[in-house]
Scaffold this motif. Sequence first.
Motif, PDB file in Angstrom:
ATOM      1  N   ASP A  95      15.577 -18.785  22.930  1.00  0.00           N
ATOM      2  CA  ASP A  95      14.153 -18.607  23.211  1.00  0.00           C
ATOM      3  C   ASP A  95      13.446 -19.923  22.916  1.00  0.00           C
ATOM      4  N   ALA A  96      13.269 -20.732  23.964  1.00  0.00           N
ATOM      5  CA  ALA A  96      12.635 -22.043  23.786  1.00  0.00           C
ATOM      6  C   ALA A  96      11.203 -21.912  23.296  1.00  0.00           C
ATOM      7  N   ALA A  97      10.547 -20.790  23.613  1.00  0.00           N
ATOM      8  CA  ALA A  97       9.169 -20.593  23.179  1.00  0.00           C
ATOM      9  C   ALA A  97       9.069 -20.217  21.700  1.00  0.00           C
ATOM     10  N   ARG A  98      10.182 -19.850  21.106  1.00  0.00           N
ATOM     11  CA  ARG A  98      10.224 -19.491  19.692  1.00  0.00           C
ATOM     12  C   ARG A  98      11.323 -20.300  19.004  1.00  0.00           C
ATOM     13  N   PRO A  99      11.036 -21.539  18.619  1.00  0.00           N
ATOM     14  CA  PRO A  99      12.071 -22.378  17.982  1.00  0.00           C
ATOM     15  C   PRO A  99      12.686 -21.736  16.748  1.00  0.00           C
TER      16      PRO A  99
END
Length: 505
Positions: A95-99
């Motif tokens: 999940d690139a939006a949630r590092p």
Amino acid sequence: MERPHTPPPLDIPAGYRIADWTVKGLIGSGSWGSVHAAERTVDGASAAVKLLRTDLLTPGQRATLEELTRQEVRFSKEADHPNLVRTHAVVTLRDAARPDLDGVTALVMDRAERSLQDLVAAGRPGTPLPNAVLVLAGVAAGLAHMHAHGWVHADLKPANILLGARDAVWLADFGLTVELEGTHAYIPPIGSLDHVPPEWWSERTGVRGTTVRRTADIWAFGVVAHQVLTGGLHPFPGGTARARALAAQAYANGSTPLRLDDSLDAQWRKLIAECLAPDHASRAALDAAELARRVRALHAGTRPRSLLRHPAVLSAACVTLAGAVTALALALPPERNGTAQEPKAPATNRAAAGAVPADSDVPVTLRQTITDAAKRCTEEEVTPALLAAMLKAESGFDAKASRPATDEHGIAMWTPAVFRAWAVDGDGDGRKDHMSPPDAIATMAVFACWLDQRFKQSGLRENLPALIAAGYRTSDKAVIETGGVPKQVQPHVDEVLANLSAYTR
């Protein structure tokens, strides 16, 4: 070493999708991750998602976690038994939006209603937990299956025993589970200090890790069985896991006898004593298959009630693969006569001998609290009368007593920093407060119990009530180095002994 400090749980909103599963909410957090309730999107089937985070770990801890995860997944795939929790899926989150979530491992597992630790934490001393023998039968059956297939659990404890619907009992948390190489295997040097066998301390970590055998699970079962059948009492006294481990070592090296709680019946006392044989070779005489057979026989005469409907449980708590405490017990402890003795030895009437006299000056409102606190210890010297004698000398039974110059406060005159190291929740309200008489007195009992064991291990066995009173006022080190009561506290100890004499006349 114990596992690393618990990190904060990952912030995952309800509705977050993990493969075919939808997260519903946080259940609890543990050493290396958190557990969330989830449902399968297609049919609403319930599950628990265990998230193993790595962002707060050192490289070494991260490598260990990855290895433990691989072990848990491999075992879960190979295991097939109704008393072993199942892992349905293993997902690496991307999940690139949630590092903070990217790269986190998610294990989708059977969802339980609570862990056995919930019931242990809510137990009343001397009172078996709900469906105690049914639970132990499930645990023994799960161990027998694992051992028959060449596996050792290696971290058996109440937090790793899950209770589900329709009286399901599952062993869980297979991160330390290992496959035997002949008679033994190796695990990382982590685990629960007060559930590992005494030899764990002498066979310390080598190049391949710490040696573990099937008999480690047998020992842990003995500890768990004692806790389940006595309302959470550990068979070895101490206010911390390290203190209880020290007491177990003292027993194993012959410094102190095994003293099981006197509320156990003869058959369970005998079986638990065999599980807690002091060395691996003696313990090896009892294998898991025979253990399971004997527990089944003991269970055959019981009439189980639902684990989820037992009247002693206040609420149906959420799942706790990570050990969140969410239930309280209302059952009152039974009358308990006698002190715990060596296996097969008849119990003596300790309750009568050490009870607070009805005509004493001990406040009536405190007598049951003092009596319950003394039940936390199986050492014959730690009686209600001794605790009352110490309390009178410390504070005169004044719950608001205080010595600001020495930072001592409350009915048991605890220094707050010392209290925190030994603190016990004596009234079950979820808090540990040194100014609360139930908490302060229960903690005094646990500390006095540890002092008793400590002095016996050091060879000091004469006039133990005096040594306990002296150790409470100074320290175990001061008493041991003196070889008796330090001169500076002799007047205080004399006062305690005078009180004790008055309460035991």
